[in-house]
Scaffold this motif. Structure first.
Motif, PDB file in Angstrom:
ATOM      1  N   GLY A   1       5.213  13.211   3.549  1.00 21.26           N
ATOM      2  CA  GLY A   1       5.143  11.463   2.229  1.00 21.26           C
ATOM      3  C   GLY A   1       3.674  10.882   2.961  1.00 21.26           C
ATOM      4  N   GLY A   2       3.398  10.166   2.187  1.00 22.59           N
ATOM      5  CA  GLY A   2       2.309   9.332   2.515  1.00 22.59           C
ATOM      6  C   GLY A   2       1.255   8.805   1.496  1.00 22.59           C
ATOM      7  N   VAL A   3       0.498   7.976   2.214  1.00 24.11           N
ATOM      8  CA  VAL A   3      -0.433   7.601   0.717  1.00 24.11           C
ATOM      9  C   VAL A   3      -1.562   8.448   1.073  1.00 24.11           C
ATOM     10  CG1 VAL A   3      -2.419   5.882   1.096  1.00 24.11           C
ATOM     11  CG2 VAL A   3      -0.132   5.305   1.853  1.00 24.11           C
ATOM     12  N   ARG A   4      -1.813   8.691  -0.724  1.00 28.45           N
ATOM     13  CA  ARG A   4      -3.174   9.840  -0.228  1.00 28.45           C
ATOM     14  C   ARG A   4      -3.985   8.377  -0.946  1.00 28.45           C
ATOM     15  NH1 ARG A   4      -1.513  13.642   2.384  1.00 28.45           N
ATOM     16  NH2 ARG A   4      -2.428  15.331   0.511  1.00 28.45           N
ATOM     17  N   ASN A   5      -4.265   7.829  -0.879  1.00 28.04           N
ATOM     18  CA  ASN A   5      -5.604   7.106  -1.453  1.00 28.04           C
ATOM     19  C   ASN A   5      -6.420   6.587  -0.621  1.00 28.04           C
ATOM     20  OD1 ASN A   5      -7.472   5.637  -2.461  1.00 28.04           O
ATOM     21  ND2 ASN A   5      -6.576   4.612  -4.555  1.00 28.04           N
ATOM     22  N   PRO A   6      -7.391   6.894  -0.172  1.00 26.34           N
ATOM     23  CA  PRO A   6      -8.156   6.726   1.416  1.00 26.34           C
ATOM     24  C   PRO A   6      -8.508   5.316   0.892  1.00 26.34           C
ATOM     25  CG  PRO A   6      -8.818   9.025   0.516  1.00 26.34           C
ATOM     26  CD  PRO A   6      -7.849   8.592  -0.408  1.00 26.34           C
ATOM     27  N   ALA A   7      -8.605   4.977   0.046  1.00 24.47           N
ATOM     28  CA  ALA A   7      -8.855   3.272   0.051  1.00 24.47           C
ATOM     29  C   ALA A   7      -7.941   2.810   0.394  1.00 24.47           C
ATOM     30  CB  ALA A   7      -9.246   2.592  -1.247  1.00 24.47           C
TER      31      ALA A   7
ATOM     32  N   LYS B   1       1.062  -0.982   0.183  1.00 24.80           N
ATOM     33  CA  LYS B   1       0.091   0.143   0.052  1.00 24.80           C
ATOM     34  C   LYS B   1       0.901   1.272   0.444  1.00 24.80           C
ATOM     35  CE  LYS B   1      -3.879  -1.912   2.766  1.00 24.80           C
ATOM     36  NZ  LYS B   1      -4.854  -2.010   1.444  1.00 24.80           N
ATOM     37  N   MET B   2       2.292   1.360   0.292  1.00 22.54           N
ATOM     38  CA  MET B   2       3.253   2.573  -0.243  1.00 22.54           C
ATOM     39  C   MET B   2       3.489   2.850  -1.520  1.00 22.54           C
ATOM     40  SD  MET B   2       4.244   4.541   2.603  1.00 22.54           S
ATOM     41  CE  MET B   2       3.575   4.093   4.121  1.00 22.54           C
ATOM     42  N   ASP B   3       3.154   1.381  -2.235  1.00 32.83           N
ATOM     43  CA  ASP B   3       3.843   1.840  -3.985  1.00 32.83           C
ATOM     44  C   ASP B   3       2.294   2.338  -3.669  1.00 32.83           C
ATOM     45  OD1 ASP B   3       5.249  -0.256  -3.160  1.00 32.83           O
ATOM     46  OD2 ASP B   3       4.605  -1.333  -4.731  1.00 32.83           O
ATOM     47  N   GLY B   4       3.184   3.534  -4.916  1.00 35.74           N
ATOM     48  CA  GLY B   4       2.590   4.630  -5.024  1.00 35.74           C
ATOM     49  C   GLY B   4       1.896   5.163  -4.372  1.00 35.74           C
ATOM     50  N   ALA B   5       2.440   5.743  -3.224  1.00 37.20           N
ATOM     51  CA  ALA B   5       2.522   7.115  -2.084  1.00 37.20           C
ATOM     52  C   ALA B   5       3.318   7.928  -1.988  1.00 37.20           C
ATOM     53  CB  ALA B   5       2.867   6.284  -0.304  1.00 37.20           C
ATOM     54  N   VAL B   6       3.679   9.305  -2.155  1.00 33.71           N
ATOM     55  CA  VAL B   6       4.250   9.921  -2.653  1.00 33.71           C
ATOM     56  C   VAL B   6       4.841  10.957  -1.913  1.00 33.71           C
ATOM     57  CG1 VAL B   6       2.604  10.466  -4.613  1.00 33.71           C
ATOM     58  CG2 VAL B   6       2.224  11.785  -2.501  1.00 33.71           C
ATOM     59  N   PHE B   7       5.883  11.931  -1.929  1.00 34.31           N
ATOM     60  CA  PHE B   7       6.488  13.035  -1.003  1.00 34.31           C
ATOM     61  C   PHE B   7       6.213  14.242  -1.678  1.00 34.31           C
ATOM     62  CE2 PHE B   7       9.788  10.049  -0.641  1.00 34.31           C
ATOM     63  CZ  PHE B   7       9.824  10.272   1.282  1.00 34.31           C
ATOM     64  N   TYR B   8       5.543  14.977  -1.169  1.00 29.71           N
ATOM     65  CA  TYR B   8       4.573  16.318  -1.394  1.00 29.71           C
ATOM     66  C   TYR B   8       4.810  17.604  -1.040  1.00 29.71           C
ATOM     67  CZ  TYR B   8       1.722  15.720   2.714  1.00 29.71           C
ATOM     68  OH  TYR B   8       0.698  15.388   4.211  1.00 29.71           O
ATOM     69  N   ARG B   9       5.434  17.455   0.878  1.00 31.35           N
ATOM     70  CA  ARG B   9       5.148  18.202   0.983  1.00 31.35           C
ATOM     71  C   ARG B   9       6.715  18.610   1.495  1.00 31.35           C
ATOM     72  NH1 ARG B   9       3.462  19.678   7.551  1.00 31.35           N
ATOM     73  NH2 ARG B   9       3.786  21.740   7.721  1.00 31.35           N
TER      74      ARG B   9
ATOM     75  N   THR C   1      -2.115   7.789  10.611  1.00 30.92           N
ATOM     76  CA  THR C   1      -2.413   6.518   9.442  1.00 30.92           C
ATOM     77  C   THR C   1      -1.183   6.086   9.050  1.00 30.92           C
ATOM     78  OG1 THR C   1      -3.044   7.562   8.084  1.00 30.92           O
ATOM     79  CG2 THR C   1      -4.934   5.981   9.629  1.00 30.92           C
ATOM     80  N   ALA C   2      -1.241   6.611   7.464  1.00 29.86           N
ATOM     81  CA  ALA C   2       0.276   6.302   6.961  1.00 29.86           C
ATOM     82  C   ALA C   2       1.468   7.078   6.698  1.00 29.86           C
ATOM     83  CB  ALA C   2      -0.226   5.454   5.745  1.00 29.86           C
ATOM     84  N   ASP C   3       1.258   8.742   7.126  1.00 27.35           N
ATOM     85  CA  ASP C   3       1.790  10.058   6.171  1.00 27.35           C
ATOM     86  C   ASP C   3       2.669   9.780   7.811  1.00 27.35           C
ATOM     87  OD1 ASP C   3       0.252  10.348   4.555  1.00 27.35           O
ATOM     88  OD2 ASP C   3       0.306  13.112   4.865  1.00 27.35           O
TER      89      ASP C   3
END
Length: 243
Positions: A121-127, A98-106, A161-163
């Motif tokens: 960074g973190g998981v941006r997809n709520p699912a 689930k960390m695949d495709g997560a992003v660094f955004y800030r 959670t994942a951030d």
């Protein structure tokens, strides 16, 4: 204070008119004498009791995770010994991919010193989000927020959670207050590891252009113009620099 019972003098007992009492005391003296000799003060001083040895420190067990991004690889050392709950939570995202495709955004830069800040960074997809993890404050784990530390982003304690955050510099303000049991105010953030290799990659992402319009509130002006995707997140062996 209890009354003190007067000691009966042994010499007076020997001079008593009761011969049986005298014989009993003589036998008692014969029994006590060997014990007194075997536990004499001189003998005790020759063999002092050894002080109790201090317990040996528990070695820290790390779990290593490699985050592959277009700029290179960032390897994290997660502290399973001191932050077991937070480490296990992060590994659930890694192992389930689930960390695949997560992003660094800030990329937060301090206004007073643009060389200091953090990358988020973190998981941006709520699912892909899992239930939140219980908060492990630095007052319990002993893992402090210094340069290279990996820590969880959160709102209230127990909402992470994942951030996650990677610190570019020391940030003691993120530590919990001394003695804090994990509740605000003063719960701080849950540090759970550090970057063991790839800080140059972290800095490249952190120095990427920022959007002047993206973000809300305190995050406005701290959001990357182009998010950096985590291509894969996998467990890995300790890199040579960690040995």
């Amino acid at each position: 204070m209890p009354a003190v019972r007067p000691r009966r003098c042994l010499s007076a007992a020997r001079g008593s008119a009761d011969p049986m009492m005298g014989r009993r005391l003589s036998k008692l003296a014969a029994l006590i004498a060997p014990l007194t000799l075997s536990f004499s003060p001189a003998t005790a001083q020759e063999s002092p009791a050894a002080p109790a040895a201090a317990p040996a420190p528990v070695p820290t067990e790390y779990v290593y995770v490699a985050l592959t991004v277009p700029q290179g690889v960032i390897t994290l050392a997660l502290d399973k010994t001191h932050a077991p709950l937070t480490t296990a939570n992060y590994l659930k995202y890694v192992d389930s991919k689930k960390m695949d495709g997560a992003v660094f955004y800030r990329a937060m830069h301090f206004d007073y010193d643009h060389e200091q800040g953090l990358l988020q960074g973190g998981v941006r997809n709520p699912a892909n989000l899992l239930p939140p993890v219980a908060h492990e404050p630095t007052s319990k784990t002993g893992i402090k927020h210094v340069a290279g530390t990996v820590s969880m982003a959160r709102f209230a304690p127990g909402s992470a959670t994942a951030d996650f955050l990677i610190l570019l510099t020391d940030m003691t303000s993120l530590n919990a207050d001394e003695g804090n049991q994990g509740k605000d105010p003063g719960a701080g953030f849950a540090a759970f590891g550090h970057v063991v290799s790839g800080m140059d990659v972290v800095r490249k992402i952190w120095n990427a252009p920022l959007s002047p319009t993206k973000g809300q509130g305190v995050m406005k002006g701290q959001i990357l113009e182009n998010e950096v995707k985590i291509v894969t997140a996998r467990r890995t062996k300790a890199p040579p620099t960690a040995l």
